[in-house]
Design an enzyme around this catalytic site. Structure first.
Site, PDB file in Angstrom:
ATOM      1  N   HIS A 123      -0.838  52.787  15.365  1.00 35.19           N
ATOM      2  CA  HIS A 123       0.085  51.770  15.038  1.00 35.19           C
ATOM      3  C   HIS A 123       1.560  51.969  14.076  1.00 35.19           C
ATOM      4  CE1 HIS A 123       1.527  48.677  11.677  1.00 35.19           C
ATOM      5  NE2 HIS A 123       1.572  48.186  12.710  1.00 35.19           N
ATOM      6  N   ARG A 127      11.034  48.047   9.565  1.00 37.15           N
ATOM      7  CA  ARG A 127      11.671  46.798   9.587  1.00 37.15           C
ATOM      8  C   ARG A 127      12.645  46.610   8.321  1.00 37.15           C
ATOM      9  NH1 ARG A 127       6.570  46.329   8.166  1.00 37.15           N
ATOM     10  NH2 ARG A 127       6.100  45.757   6.071  1.00 37.15           N
ATOM     11  N   GLU A 303       3.156  36.156  22.444  1.00 34.31           N
ATOM     12  CA  GLU A 303       2.814  37.389  23.485  1.00 34.31           C
ATOM     13  C   GLU A 303       3.316  38.580  22.711  1.00 34.31           C
ATOM     14  OE1 GLU A 303       1.003  37.638  26.332  1.00 34.31           O
ATOM     15  OE2 GLU A 303       0.608  35.308  26.201  1.00 34.31           O
ATOM     16  N   SER A 304       4.327  38.499  22.196  1.00 33.52           N
ATOM     17  CA  SER A 304       4.858  39.880  21.567  1.00 33.52           C
ATOM     18  C   SER A 304       4.133  39.958  20.093  1.00 33.52           C
ATOM     19  CB  SER A 304       6.471  39.744  21.351  1.00 33.52           C
ATOM     20  OG  SER A 304       7.105  39.853  22.472  1.00 33.52           O
TER      21      SER A 304
END
Length: 342
Positions: A123, A127, A303-304
Protein backbone atom coordinates in the site's frame (compact mmCIF):
# COMPACT_ATOMS: atom_id res chain seq x y z
CA UNK A 1 11.43 40.69 -24.00
CA UNK A 2 8.64 38.38 -22.89
CA UNK A 3 7.90 38.24 -19.18
CA UNK A 4 8.89 35.07 -17.38
CA UNK A 5 6.02 32.70 -16.78
CA UNK A 6 4.74 32.49 -13.23
CA UNK A 7 5.68 29.44 -11.17
CA UNK A 8 2.77 26.97 -11.17
CA UNK A 9 0.86 26.68 -7.93
CA UNK A 10 1.73 23.71 -5.75
CA UNK A 11 -1.75 22.26 -6.27
CA UNK A 12 -1.11 22.19 -10.02
CA UNK A 13 2.37 20.70 -9.64
CA UNK A 14 1.07 17.95 -7.34
CA UNK A 15 -1.79 17.19 -9.74
CA UNK A 16 0.61 16.87 -12.67
CA UNK A 17 2.95 14.63 -10.67
CA UNK A 18 0.36 12.14 -9.43
CA UNK A 19 -1.17 11.95 -12.91
CA UNK A 20 2.22 11.00 -14.36
CA UNK A 21 3.03 8.63 -11.47
CA UNK A 22 -0.25 6.78 -11.93
CA UNK A 23 0.63 6.05 -15.56
CA UNK A 24 4.14 4.90 -14.63
CA UNK A 25 2.92 2.55 -11.88
CA UNK A 26 0.15 0.90 -13.91
CA UNK A 27 2.52 0.37 -16.83
CA UNK A 28 5.12 -1.18 -14.51
CA UNK A 29 2.57 -3.50 -12.89
CA UNK A 30 1.48 -4.73 -16.31
CA UNK A 31 5.05 -5.92 -16.91
CA UNK A 32 4.57 -8.58 -14.20
CA UNK A 33 0.95 -9.33 -15.10
CA UNK A 34 -0.06 -8.95 -18.73
CA UNK A 35 -3.04 -11.28 -18.34
CA UNK A 36 -5.39 -8.43 -17.59
CA UNK A 37 -5.36 -4.68 -18.22
CA UNK A 38 -6.08 -1.82 -15.89
CA UNK A 39 -9.51 -0.31 -16.42
CA UNK A 40 -9.74 3.45 -16.13
CA UNK A 41 -12.76 5.01 -14.48
CA UNK A 42 -12.74 8.78 -14.88
CA UNK A 43 -15.18 10.41 -12.50
CA UNK A 44 -16.38 13.87 -11.54
CA UNK A 45 -17.34 14.93 -8.02
CA UNK A 46 -20.47 17.05 -8.05
CA UNK A 47 -19.24 19.07 -5.06
CA UNK A 48 -16.01 19.89 -6.89
CA UNK A 49 -13.12 18.00 -8.44
CA UNK A 50 -12.43 14.79 -10.32
CA UNK A 51 -10.37 11.64 -10.33
CA UNK A 52 -9.28 8.55 -12.20
CA UNK A 53 -9.53 5.10 -10.63
CA UNK A 54 -7.35 2.52 -12.39
CA UNK A 55 -8.17 -1.01 -11.27
CA UNK A 56 -7.22 -4.54 -12.25
CA UNK A 57 -9.16 -7.56 -11.00
CA UNK A 58 -8.79 -11.26 -11.60
CA UNK A 59 -5.28 -11.18 -13.02
CA UNK A 60 -3.05 -14.25 -13.09
CA UNK A 61 -0.51 -12.49 -10.85
CA UNK A 62 -2.42 -9.55 -9.39
CA UNK A 63 -5.70 -10.71 -7.90
CA UNK A 64 -6.70 -7.10 -7.30
CA UNK A 65 -4.79 -3.87 -7.81
CA UNK A 66 -5.82 -0.25 -7.70
CA UNK A 67 -3.95 2.95 -8.53
CA UNK A 68 -6.27 5.87 -7.88
CA UNK A 69 -5.82 9.62 -8.09
CA UNK A 70 -8.21 12.27 -6.88
CA UNK A 71 -8.13 16.06 -7.13
CA UNK A 72 -11.02 17.50 -5.17
CA UNK A 73 -12.10 20.79 -3.67
CA UNK A 74 -15.07 22.16 -1.80
CA UNK A 75 -16.12 23.20 1.68
CA UNK A 76 -14.61 21.58 4.76
CA UNK A 77 -17.19 21.01 7.54
CA UNK A 78 -16.56 22.43 11.04
CA UNK A 79 -15.75 19.07 12.74
CA UNK A 80 -13.00 18.38 10.20
CA UNK A 81 -11.61 21.91 10.58
CA UNK A 82 -11.48 21.53 14.37
CA UNK A 83 -9.58 18.25 14.03
CA UNK A 84 -7.03 19.71 11.60
CA UNK A 85 -6.54 22.89 13.62
CA UNK A 86 -5.05 20.78 16.42
CA UNK A 87 -1.95 20.24 14.24
CA UNK A 88 -2.07 23.52 12.32
CA UNK A 89 -2.25 26.60 14.50
CA UNK A 90 -2.10 28.79 11.39
CA UNK A 91 -5.72 27.89 10.62
CA UNK A 92 -7.63 31.00 11.68
CA UNK A 93 -11.01 29.62 12.62
CA UNK A 94 -13.60 30.25 15.30
CA UNK A 95 -15.33 26.93 16.04
CA UNK A 96 -18.33 28.85 17.38
CA UNK A 97 -18.95 30.33 13.94
CA UNK A 98 -20.21 27.06 12.50
CA UNK A 99 -18.85 28.10 9.10
CA UNK A 100 -17.04 25.94 6.57
CA UNK A 101 -13.69 26.67 4.95
CA UNK A 102 -12.63 26.05 1.33
CA UNK A 103 -10.24 23.12 0.87
CA UNK A 104 -8.24 21.46 -1.89
CA UNK A 105 -6.77 17.95 -1.82
CA UNK A 106 -4.78 15.99 -4.38
CA UNK A 107 -3.47 12.49 -3.83
CA UNK A 108 -2.58 9.11 -5.20
CA UNK A 109 -3.42 5.82 -3.50
CA UNK A 110 -2.03 2.42 -4.47
CA UNK A 111 -2.99 -1.00 -3.11
CA UNK A 112 -1.75 -4.26 -4.65
CA UNK A 113 -3.05 -7.69 -3.60
CA UNK A 114 -1.14 -10.44 -5.47
CA UNK A 115 -2.70 -13.86 -5.96
CA UNK A 116 0.29 -15.89 -4.74
CA UNK A 117 0.49 -16.13 -0.91
CA UNK A 118 4.28 -15.76 -1.10
CA UNK A 119 4.02 -12.35 -2.79
CA UNK A 120 3.29 -9.49 -0.36
CA UNK A 121 0.55 -6.91 -0.46
CA UNK A 122 1.70 -3.30 -0.76
CA UNK A 123 0.00 0.00 0.00
CA UNK A 124 1.18 3.55 -0.71
CA UNK A 125 -0.43 6.95 -0.53
CA UNK A 126 0.93 10.45 -1.10
CA UNK A 127 -1.19 13.57 -0.79
CA UNK A 128 -1.25 17.37 -0.62
CA UNK A 129 -3.85 19.39 1.30
CA UNK A 130 -4.72 23.07 1.41
CA UNK A 131 -7.18 25.07 3.47
CA UNK A 132 -7.93 28.35 1.76
CA UNK A 133 -8.83 31.78 3.05
CA UNK A 134 -12.56 32.41 2.62
CA UNK A 135 -13.88 35.56 1.05
CA UNK A 136 -15.38 38.18 3.31
CA UNK A 137 -18.77 36.88 2.21
CA UNK A 138 -19.95 33.85 0.32
CA UNK A 139 -17.40 31.36 1.59
CA UNK A 140 -15.35 30.99 -1.61
CA UNK A 141 -11.58 31.29 -1.55
CA UNK A 142 -10.05 34.63 -2.51
CA UNK A 143 -8.57 34.17 -5.96
CA UNK A 144 -5.22 35.89 -5.31
CA UNK A 145 -4.54 34.62 -1.80
CA UNK A 146 -2.20 31.80 -0.97
CA UNK A 147 -3.58 29.01 1.20
CA UNK A 148 -4.24 29.64 4.86
CA UNK A 149 -2.59 26.30 5.63
CA UNK A 150 -0.96 23.55 3.60
CA UNK A 151 0.73 20.23 4.25
CA UNK A 152 1.80 16.94 2.72
CA UNK A 153 1.32 13.40 3.98
CA UNK A 154 1.74 9.83 2.88
CA UNK A 155 3.75 6.68 3.17
CA UNK A 156 4.30 3.18 1.86
CA UNK A 157 4.08 -0.15 3.69
CA UNK A 158 4.45 -3.89 3.09
CA UNK A 159 2.03 -6.59 4.24
CA UNK A 160 3.23 -10.14 3.55
CA UNK A 161 1.49 -13.38 4.45
CA UNK A 162 4.81 -15.22 4.70
CA UNK A 163 8.09 -13.88 6.00
CA UNK A 164 10.93 -13.44 3.54
CA UNK A 165 13.51 -11.32 5.30
CA UNK A 166 15.31 -10.35 2.09
CA UNK A 167 12.03 -8.93 0.76
CA UNK A 168 11.56 -6.78 3.86
CA UNK A 169 15.18 -5.59 3.75
CA UNK A 170 14.88 -4.63 0.08
CA UNK A 171 11.61 -2.77 0.60
CA UNK A 172 12.80 -0.79 3.61
CA UNK A 173 16.29 -0.12 2.21
CA UNK A 174 14.85 1.32 -1.00
CA UNK A 175 12.54 3.63 0.94
CA UNK A 176 15.34 4.64 3.31
CA UNK A 177 17.54 5.56 0.34
CA UNK A 178 14.76 7.85 -0.91
CA UNK A 179 14.40 9.50 2.51
CA UNK A 180 18.05 9.92 3.53
CA UNK A 181 18.94 12.94 1.32
CA UNK A 182 16.27 14.92 3.17
CA UNK A 183 17.57 14.24 6.68
CA UNK A 184 19.06 11.39 8.69
CA UNK A 185 16.06 11.33 11.08
CA UNK A 186 13.38 11.18 8.38
CA UNK A 187 13.34 7.41 7.76
CA UNK A 188 13.69 6.19 11.37
CA UNK A 189 11.09 8.67 12.65
CA UNK A 190 8.56 7.93 9.93
CA UNK A 191 9.27 4.19 10.14
CA UNK A 192 8.42 4.27 13.85
CA UNK A 193 5.26 6.24 13.08
CA UNK A 194 4.30 3.62 10.50
CA UNK A 195 4.75 0.78 13.01
CA UNK A 196 2.50 2.64 15.44
CA UNK A 197 -0.12 3.65 12.88
CA UNK A 198 -0.68 0.27 11.22
CA UNK A 199 -1.38 -1.47 14.51
CA UNK A 200 -4.62 -3.38 15.16
CA UNK A 201 -5.39 -2.83 18.86
CA UNK A 202 -8.14 -5.42 19.17
CA UNK A 203 -5.78 -8.07 17.71
CA UNK A 204 -2.67 -6.74 19.48
CA UNK A 205 -0.67 -7.12 16.27
CA UNK A 206 0.59 -5.01 13.37
CA UNK A 207 -1.05 -5.16 9.96
CA UNK A 208 2.29 -5.86 8.27
CA UNK A 209 6.02 -5.19 8.32
CA UNK A 210 5.72 -1.44 7.97
CA UNK A 211 7.54 1.11 5.88
CA UNK A 212 7.05 4.83 6.43
CA UNK A 213 4.04 6.93 7.41
CA UNK A 214 3.78 10.70 7.95
CA UNK A 215 1.26 13.50 7.96
CA UNK A 216 1.10 17.27 8.52
CA UNK A 217 4.51 17.84 6.92
CA UNK A 218 4.88 21.56 6.26
CA UNK A 219 7.25 24.41 7.08
CA UNK A 220 8.63 24.59 10.59
CA UNK A 221 9.18 21.98 13.26
CA UNK A 222 7.39 18.65 13.27
CA UNK A 223 6.37 16.87 16.47
CA UNK A 224 7.57 13.49 15.16
CA UNK A 225 11.12 14.67 14.40
CA UNK A 226 13.80 15.40 17.00
CA UNK A 227 14.30 19.08 17.77
CA UNK A 228 16.81 20.57 15.35
CA UNK A 229 16.74 17.58 12.99
CA UNK A 230 17.29 18.24 9.31
CA UNK A 231 14.05 18.11 7.34
CA UNK A 232 12.58 19.53 4.14
CA UNK A 233 10.97 22.84 5.10
CA UNK A 234 9.74 24.80 2.11
CA UNK A 235 6.89 23.63 -0.10
CA UNK A 236 9.42 23.00 -2.90
CA UNK A 237 11.66 20.92 -0.62
CA UNK A 238 8.78 18.82 0.71
CA UNK A 239 7.42 18.33 -2.80
CA UNK A 240 10.85 17.01 -3.83
CA UNK A 241 10.69 14.59 -0.88
CA UNK A 242 7.22 13.44 -1.96
CA UNK A 243 8.50 12.84 -5.48
CA UNK A 244 11.47 10.85 -4.19
CA UNK A 245 9.16 8.63 -2.14
CA UNK A 246 6.64 8.26 -4.94
CA UNK A 247 9.36 7.35 -7.41
CA UNK A 248 10.55 4.64 -4.99
CA UNK A 249 7.24 2.75 -5.07
CA UNK A 250 8.00 0.63 -8.14
CA UNK A 251 11.66 -0.23 -7.37
CA UNK A 252 10.85 -1.04 -3.72
CA UNK A 253 8.00 -3.42 -4.53
CA UNK A 254 7.96 -4.77 -8.07
CA UNK A 255 11.08 -6.97 -7.66
CA UNK A 256 9.35 -8.74 -4.74
CA UNK A 257 6.35 -9.68 -6.88
CA UNK A 258 8.59 -10.75 -9.74
CA UNK A 259 10.57 -13.14 -7.54
CA UNK A 260 7.53 -14.65 -5.72
CA UNK A 261 4.73 -14.72 -8.31
CA UNK A 262 5.57 -18.19 -9.63
CA UNK A 263 6.30 -19.84 -6.28
CA UNK A 264 4.40 -23.05 -5.59
CA UNK A 265 1.86 -22.86 -2.78
CA UNK A 266 -0.59 -25.14 -1.02
CA UNK A 267 -4.27 -24.77 -0.18
CA UNK A 268 -3.26 -24.22 3.44
CA UNK A 269 -0.97 -21.36 2.46
CA UNK A 270 -3.78 -19.80 0.45
CA UNK A 271 -6.02 -20.21 3.49
CA UNK A 272 -3.51 -18.33 5.65
CA UNK A 273 -3.24 -15.56 3.06
CA UNK A 274 -7.00 -15.04 3.21
CA UNK A 275 -6.94 -14.96 7.02
CA UNK A 276 -4.26 -12.25 6.91
CA UNK A 277 -6.34 -10.34 4.39
CA UNK A 278 -9.14 -10.40 6.93
CA UNK A 279 -6.85 -8.51 9.30
CA UNK A 280 -6.16 -6.03 6.50
CA UNK A 281 -9.88 -5.40 6.13
CA UNK A 282 -10.33 -4.99 9.88
CA UNK A 283 -7.69 -2.28 10.07
CA UNK A 284 -8.93 -0.37 7.04
CA UNK A 285 -12.57 -0.30 8.08
CA UNK A 286 -12.09 0.25 11.82
CA UNK A 287 -8.94 2.38 12.23
CA UNK A 288 -7.65 3.87 8.97
CA UNK A 289 -7.94 7.67 9.07
CA UNK A 290 -7.97 8.02 5.29
CA UNK A 291 -10.89 5.62 4.92
CA UNK A 292 -12.80 7.38 7.69
CA UNK A 293 -12.16 10.83 6.23
CA UNK A 294 -13.19 9.67 2.76
CA UNK A 295 -16.43 8.14 3.96
CA UNK A 296 -17.29 11.31 5.91
CA UNK A 297 -16.55 13.69 3.03
CA UNK A 298 -19.64 15.04 1.24
CA UNK A 299 -19.91 13.51 -2.23
CA UNK A 300 -17.54 10.67 -1.32
CA UNK A 301 -16.96 8.11 -4.05
CA UNK A 302 -17.39 4.88 -2.11
CA UNK A 303 -16.08 2.52 -4.80
CA UNK A 304 -12.77 4.38 -4.95
CA UNK A 305 -12.45 4.67 -1.17
CA UNK A 306 -12.98 0.92 -0.69
CA UNK A 307 -10.65 0.03 -3.56
CA UNK A 308 -8.07 -0.91 -0.91
CA UNK A 309 -10.01 -3.96 0.22
CA UNK A 310 -8.98 -7.37 -1.20
CA UNK A 311 -11.26 -9.25 -3.57
CA UNK A 312 -11.37 -12.22 -1.18
CA UNK A 313 -10.70 -12.58 2.55
CA UNK A 314 -11.43 -15.07 5.32
CA UNK A 315 -12.42 -15.09 8.98
CA UNK A 316 -12.16 -18.25 11.03
CA UNK A 317 -13.43 -18.75 14.55
CA UNK A 318 -10.41 -19.52 16.75
CA UNK A 319 -8.16 -20.38 13.80
CA UNK A 320 -5.50 -23.00 14.48
CA UNK A 321 -3.00 -21.32 12.11
CA UNK A 322 -0.16 -18.99 13.13
CA UNK A 323 1.17 -20.98 16.05
CA UNK A 324 4.73 -20.93 17.35
CA UNK A 325 7.15 -23.11 15.39
CA UNK A 326 5.29 -22.75 12.07
CA UNK A 327 6.07 -20.61 9.02
CA UNK A 328 2.95 -18.62 9.79
CA UNK A 329 4.15 -18.21 13.36
CA UNK A 330 7.44 -16.69 12.17
CA UNK A 331 5.47 -13.84 10.65
CA UNK A 332 3.24 -13.48 13.69
CA UNK A 333 6.25 -13.03 15.98
CA UNK A 334 7.28 -9.95 14.00
CA UNK A 335 3.74 -8.59 13.86
CA UNK A 336 3.76 -8.65 17.67
CA UNK A 337 7.17 -6.98 17.93
CA UNK A 338 8.36 -4.87 14.95
CA UNK A 339 12.06 -4.81 14.10
CA UNK A 340 14.42 -2.63 12.08
CA UNK A 341 15.06 -3.69 8.49
CA UNK A 342 17.39 -1.01 7.13
Amino acid sequence: MAAASATPKMRDRMTAYITSLQKDITASLNTVDSSSSFKEDHWVRSEGGLGNSCTLQGGAVLEKAGVNISVVHGQLPPPAIAQMKANHSEIAYDPKSGKSLPFFAAGISIVIHPRNPHAPTMHANYRYFEIDNPADAGGEAKADDGPMAWWFGGGSDLTPSYLYEDDAVHFHSTIKAACDPFGAEIYPSFKKWCDEYFYIPHRKESRGLGGIFFDDLSSGAHARLPEGAQKPNTADEIFAFIQACGNAIVPSYLPLVARRKDSLYTDEQRRWQLIRRGRYVEFNLVYDRGTKFGLQTPGARIESILMSLPETARWEYMSDMGGEGTEEGRLMALLMKPRDWA
